[in-house]
Design an enzyme around this catalytic site. Sequence first.
Site, PDB file in Angstrom:
ATOM      1  N   VAL A  65       0.830  -1.163  -0.423  1.00  0.00           N
ATOM      2  CA  VAL A  65      -0.236  -0.187   0.032  1.00  0.00           C
ATOM      3  C   VAL A  65       0.811   1.151  -0.328  1.00  0.00           C
ATOM      4  CG1 VAL A  65      -2.177  -0.935   0.918  1.00  0.00           C
ATOM      5  CG2 VAL A  65      -0.299  -0.232   2.490  1.00  0.00           C
ATOM      6  N   ASN A  91      -7.555  -2.325   5.125  1.00  0.00           N
ATOM      7  CA  ASN A  91      -7.042  -2.275   6.953  1.00  0.00           C
ATOM      8  C   ASN A  91      -5.356  -2.265   6.631  1.00  0.00           C
ATOM      9  OD1 ASN A  91      -7.097  -4.554   9.013  1.00  0.00           O
ATOM     10  ND2 ASN A  91      -6.206  -5.750   7.735  1.00  0.00           N
ATOM     11  N   TYR A 156       2.827   5.333  16.074  1.00  0.00           N
ATOM     12  CA  TYR A 156       1.927   4.862  15.657  1.00  0.00           C
ATOM     13  C   TYR A 156       0.119   4.863  16.085  1.00  0.00           C
ATOM     14  CZ  TYR A 156      -2.467   0.876  16.026  1.00  0.00           C
ATOM     15  OH  TYR A 156      -3.666  -0.233  15.537  1.00  0.00           O
ATOM     16  N   SER A 159       0.337   8.319  13.474  1.00  0.00           N
ATOM     17  CA  SER A 159      -0.196   8.120  11.855  1.00  0.00           C
ATOM     18  C   SER A 159      -1.578   7.866  12.207  1.00  0.00           C
ATOM     19  CB  SER A 159       0.356   6.816  11.924  1.00  0.00           C
ATOM     20  OG  SER A 159       0.048   5.207  12.402  1.00  0.00           O
ATOM     21  N   LYS A 160      -2.647   6.635  13.231  1.00  0.00           N
ATOM     22  CA  LYS A 160      -4.050   6.370  13.369  1.00  0.00           C
ATOM     23  C   LYS A 160      -5.036   7.812  13.890  1.00  0.00           C
ATOM     24  CE  LYS A 160      -3.699   2.390  12.339  1.00  0.00           C
ATOM     25  NZ  LYS A 160      -4.515   1.763  11.286  1.00  0.00           N
ATOM     26  N   ILE A 189      -7.735  -6.822  20.644  1.00  0.00           N
ATOM     27  CA  ILE A 189      -7.791  -7.642  19.744  1.00  0.00           C
ATOM     28  C   ILE A 189      -7.119  -8.475  19.517  1.00  0.00           C
ATOM     29  CG2 ILE A 189      -9.059  -8.774  17.825  1.00  0.00           C
ATOM     30  CD1 ILE A 189     -10.414  -5.881  17.746  1.00  0.00           C
TER      31      ILE A 189
HETATM   32  N1  LIG Z   1      -5.389  -5.720  16.411  1.00  0.00           N
HETATM   33  C1  LIG Z   1      -6.026  -5.130  16.990  1.00  0.00           C
HETATM   34  O1  LIG Z   1      -5.880  -5.037  18.854  1.00  0.00           O
HETATM   35  C2  LIG Z   1      -5.967  -3.218  16.817  1.00  0.00           C
HETATM   36  C3  LIG Z   1      -5.873  -2.365  17.362  1.00  0.00           C
HETATM   37  C4  LIG Z   1      -6.542  -1.810  16.739  1.00  0.00           C
HETATM   38  C5  LIG Z   1      -6.401  -1.546  15.488  1.00  0.00           C
HETATM   39  N2  LIG Z   1      -5.884  -2.179  14.928  1.00  0.00           N
HETATM   40  C6  LIG Z   1      -5.768  -1.695  13.437  1.00  0.00           C
HETATM   41  O2  LIG Z   1      -6.479  -2.883  12.791  1.00  0.00           O
HETATM   42  C7  LIG Z   1      -5.856  -3.464  11.479  1.00  0.00           C
HETATM   43  C8  LIG Z   1      -4.801  -4.925  11.466  1.00  0.00           C
HETATM   44  O3  LIG Z   1      -4.824  -5.069  12.505  1.00  0.00           O
HETATM   45  P1  LIG Z   1      -3.692  -6.980  12.950  1.00  0.00           P
HETATM   46  O4  LIG Z   1      -4.212  -7.137  14.375  1.00  0.00           O
HETATM   47  O5  LIG Z   1      -4.898  -7.619  11.729  1.00  0.00           O
HETATM   48  O6  LIG Z   1      -2.188  -7.248  12.584  1.00  0.00           O
HETATM   49  P2  LIG Z   1      -1.397  -8.406  11.350  1.00  0.00           P
HETATM   50  O7  LIG Z   1      -0.571  -7.558  11.488  1.00  0.00           O
HETATM   51  O8  LIG Z   1      -1.509  -9.094  11.914  1.00  0.00           O
HETATM   52  O9  LIG Z   1      -2.224  -7.817   9.694  1.00  0.00           O
HETATM   53  C9  LIG Z   1      -1.902  -7.007   9.470  1.00  0.00           C
HETATM   54  C10 LIG Z   1      -1.652  -7.080   7.875  1.00  0.00           C
HETATM   55  O10 LIG Z   1      -1.228  -6.135   7.073  1.00  0.00           O
HETATM   56  C11 LIG Z   1      -0.579  -6.281   6.361  1.00  0.00           C
HETATM   57  N3  LIG Z   1       0.450  -5.349   5.399  1.00  0.00           N
HETATM   58  C12 LIG Z   1       1.409  -4.810   6.851  1.00  0.00           C
HETATM   59  N4  LIG Z   1       2.084  -3.642   5.895  1.00  0.00           N
HETATM   60  C13 LIG Z   1       1.775  -3.561   4.718  1.00  0.00           C
HETATM   61  C14 LIG Z   1       2.395  -3.422   3.381  1.00  0.00           C
HETATM   62  N5  LIG Z   1       2.796  -1.799   3.192  1.00  0.00           N
HETATM   63  N6  LIG Z   1       1.062  -3.612   2.271  1.00  0.00           N
HETATM   64  C15 LIG Z   1      -0.385  -4.128   2.350  1.00  0.00           C
HETATM   65  N7  LIG Z   1      -0.065  -5.356   3.135  1.00  0.00           N
HETATM   66  C16 LIG Z   1       0.257  -4.540   4.426  1.00  0.00           C
HETATM   67  C17 LIG Z   1       0.902  -7.406   6.629  1.00  0.00           C
HETATM   68  O11 LIG Z   1       1.154  -8.080   5.974  1.00  0.00           O
HETATM   69  C18 LIG Z   1      -0.925  -8.401   7.339  1.00  0.00           C
HETATM   70  O12 LIG Z   1      -1.244  -9.400   6.792  1.00  0.00           O
HETATM   71  C19 LIG Z   1      -4.024  -2.278  10.888  1.00  0.00           C
HETATM   72  O13 LIG Z   1      -3.877  -1.677  10.623  1.00  0.00           O
HETATM   73  C20 LIG Z   1      -3.985  -2.184  12.733  1.00  0.00           C
HETATM   74  O14 LIG Z   1      -3.433  -1.188  12.595  1.00  0.00           O
HETATM   75  C21 LIG Z   1      -5.772  -3.654  15.419  1.00  0.00           C
END
Ligand SMILES: NC(=O)c1ccc[n+]([C@@H]2O[C@H](COP(=O)([O-])OP(=O)(O)OC[C@H]3O[C@@H](n4cnc5c(N)ncnc54)[C@H](O)[C@@H]3O)[C@@H](O)[C@H]2O)c1
Length: 269
Positions: A65, A91, A156, A159-160, A189
């Site tokens: 991305v 995402n 982080y 950025s968010k 999560i």
């Molecule tokens: N898990 C949580 O509690 C939580 C809380 C707040 C926000 N989020 C947000 O939800 C989203 C998903 O989180 P998650 O916990 O599933 O994370 P994760 O690390 O398990 O999955 C992230 C995915 O994004 C992909 N990715 C990373 N860099 C990339 C790039 N440059 N281009 C394309 N794909 C790329 C990775 O390969 C991975 O498959 C994220 O944006 C995260 O910030 C998650």
Amino acid sequence: MNIDLSGKVAVVTGAGRGIGREIALTLAQEGVITVITDIQEDLLAAVGSEFALNGYPGSQYLCDVRSAAQIQQVIDQIVEKYGRIDILVNNAGIAGGAPIDVLAEEVWDLNFDINLKGTFLMCKAVAPVMKRQKSGRIINAASFAAIVPSYGSAAYASSKAGVEQFTRVLAGELGPWNIAVNCYAPGMIPTDMNHFADLQEPQQQRLLDTLTFRHWGKKDDVAHLICFLASDFAGYITGTMIDISGGKLATQIPRIAYEKAASEGAYEF
Ligand SMILES: NC(=O)c1ccc[n+]([C@@H]2O[C@H](COP(=O)([O-])OP(=O)(O)OC[C@H]3O[C@@H](n4cnc5c(N)ncnc54)[C@H](O)[C@@H]3O)[C@@H](O)[C@H]2O)c1
């Protein structure tokens, strides 16, 4: 009331694992033609196999991305193949961080490049498609860190927070084309990003003490929210951030209620 998303075309970034994978599989279960993208080829292939096994409609594309050129190529191919894009779920994200004295510039840039610029580049490429259709739903992953940041999360959380403000700006710009733009703020999560469920028990309990619903969030909690935001039921919602954090802001000391419930035999720590 049934959510009917069948036949719509969705693009989910970062769909190789974690919440993105769950979002993609859930949309596909709902009959959405779901295009999965990720930067990690092996993860993408594994989710692609799950699609094939279940007979879900969709395609998969390797896409970073951070790259406007790669994104444009992928979006062009999707439009050529399906003719439209109804739902974009930004995402993909990373959560690198450290306290300011040791926070490397590269880590700061990486957070902003993937979380914020990646979201911007995807929206920039998809917006003309949705404008032509005069309809669309853009749904961006922010974070609870955009509301209340935690220690060491300068890169982080900032950025968010940018994702939240970008979402509002874009909602304003795309409203005349009937395109809704929203974001969501997950709390805790457990995924490979944070390994919450692998922490020592006392550390887990300390984190759970911050939650009004005193349990971890599930990936499908987010996937269900995405289905709602993509559906006709959310037709009058735009430019907002949905807090999906188990009530991290709802009460000051959530544990008090659980101690009371425990004394009444209704909860066990
Ligand atoms: N898990 C949580 O509690 C939580 C809380 C707040 C926000 N989020 C947000 O939800 C989203 C998903 O989180 P998650 O916990 O599933 O994370 P994760 O690390 O398990 O999955 C992230 C995915 O994004 C992909 N990715 C990373 N860099 C990339 C790039 N440059 N281009 C394309 N794909 C790329 C990775 O390969 C991975 O498959 C994220 O944006 C995260 O910030 C998650």
